[in-house]
Write a protein that holds these residues in place. Structure first.
Motif, PDB file in Angstrom:
ATOM      1  N   SER A  24     -36.086  15.383  -0.291  1.00 20.71           N
ATOM      2  CA  SER A  24     -35.031  15.476   1.410  1.00 20.71           C
ATOM      3  C   SER A  24     -35.737  15.008   2.035  1.00 20.71           C
ATOM      4  O   SER A  24     -37.060  14.481   2.621  1.00 20.71           O
ATOM      5  CB  SER A  24     -34.970  16.829   1.267  1.00 20.71           C
ATOM      6  N   ASN A  27     -35.876  18.190   5.954  1.00 19.62           N
ATOM      7  CA  ASN A  27     -35.575  19.314   4.879  1.00 19.62           C
ATOM      8  C   ASN A  27     -33.287  19.059   4.281  1.00 19.62           C
ATOM      9  O   ASN A  27     -33.281  20.624   4.625  1.00 19.62           O
ATOM     10  CB  ASN A  27     -34.936  21.347   5.778  1.00 19.62           C
ATOM     11  N   THR A  28     -33.353  18.134   4.633  1.00 22.93           N
ATOM     12  CA  THR A  28     -31.843  17.190   4.154  1.00 22.93           C
ATOM     13  C   THR A  28     -31.630  16.835   2.943  1.00 22.93           C
ATOM     14  O   THR A  28     -32.534  15.429   2.537  1.00 22.93           O
ATOM     15  CB  THR A  28     -31.393  17.216   4.902  1.00 22.93           C
ATOM     16  N   LYS A  29     -31.163  17.584   2.190  1.00 21.86           N
ATOM     17  CA  LYS A  29     -31.253  16.424   1.058  1.00 21.86           C
ATOM     18  C   LYS A  29     -30.843  15.280   1.005  1.00 21.86           C
ATOM     19  O   LYS A  29     -29.640  14.875   1.119  1.00 21.86           O
ATOM     20  CB  LYS A  29     -30.771  17.404  -0.384  1.00 21.86           C
ATOM     21  N   MET A  47     -26.231  11.621   0.481  1.00 23.95           N
ATOM     22  CA  MET A  47     -25.412  11.852   1.798  1.00 23.95           C
ATOM     23  C   MET A  47     -23.792  11.351   1.616  1.00 23.95           C
ATOM     24  O   MET A  47     -23.704  10.420   1.200  1.00 23.95           O
ATOM     25  CB  MET A  47     -26.531  11.086   2.884  1.00 23.95           C
TER      26      MET A  47
END
Length: 163
Positions: A24, A27-29, A47
């Motif tokens: 990540s 905090n975004t996979k 994404m």
């Protein structure tokens, strides 16, 4: 004890089908991989823009490939006589160490460098401090199963009544 050693060895091998790693960024996979993909050096992007792209193929993770080979060898030996229990202990502990060494190949710095080499857009601006690697259930199941297999094989060595 000896007859149960094959169960955690098989579980450790099957754990390679489970999710092993999530990457990540802020905090975004952004990527994930199961154990087999990590053996092959592949990490799948998650994404939206990158979902159409093929999985990034780096190179074979020799540590994880050797760990799989040791697990298979240990599983084969666990199907044989109890006198091979020391070999099963050695293959379990060896595979455990190789999995740990293979996991150390995936650091934020190495992943950022691989993305830059692969031509990922915007990777020049991303600092490695915002990249986070989370080890998922498959990784922990494999490690735990190998510890249990080593313990059971060791107990089988110590128990004179088991065949």
């Amino acid at each position: 004890m000896w007859r149960y050693v094959k169960i955690p060895k098989a579980i450790a091998l099957l754990a390679f089908l489970l999710p092993w790693m999530t990457v990540s960024c802020s905090n975004t996979k952004v990527a994930e991989a199961n154990g087999w993909e990590l053996v092959l050096g592949r990490i799948r992007p998650v994404m939206q823009a990158a979902s159409d792209a093929p999985a990034h193929a780096d190179k074979l993770n020799i540590y994880l490939a050797a760990a799989v080979a040791l697990i298979v060898v240990g599983l084969i030996f666990s199907l044989m006589r109890k006198r091979l229990a020391p070999v099963v202990v050695a293959t379990s502990l060896g595979a455990l160490a190789l999995i740990w060494a293979g996991a150390q190949q995936y650091t934020p710095q190495r992943l950022a460098d691989a993305a830059k080499r692969g031509g990922e857009a915007g990777m020049d601006d991303i600092a490695t401090s915002v990249i986070r690697i989370d080890w998922q259930i498959g990784y922990w199941v494999a490690l735990g199963a190998l510890l249990v297999a080593a313990l059971l094989a060791f107990l089988a060595i110590r128990d004179p009544d088991t065949r």
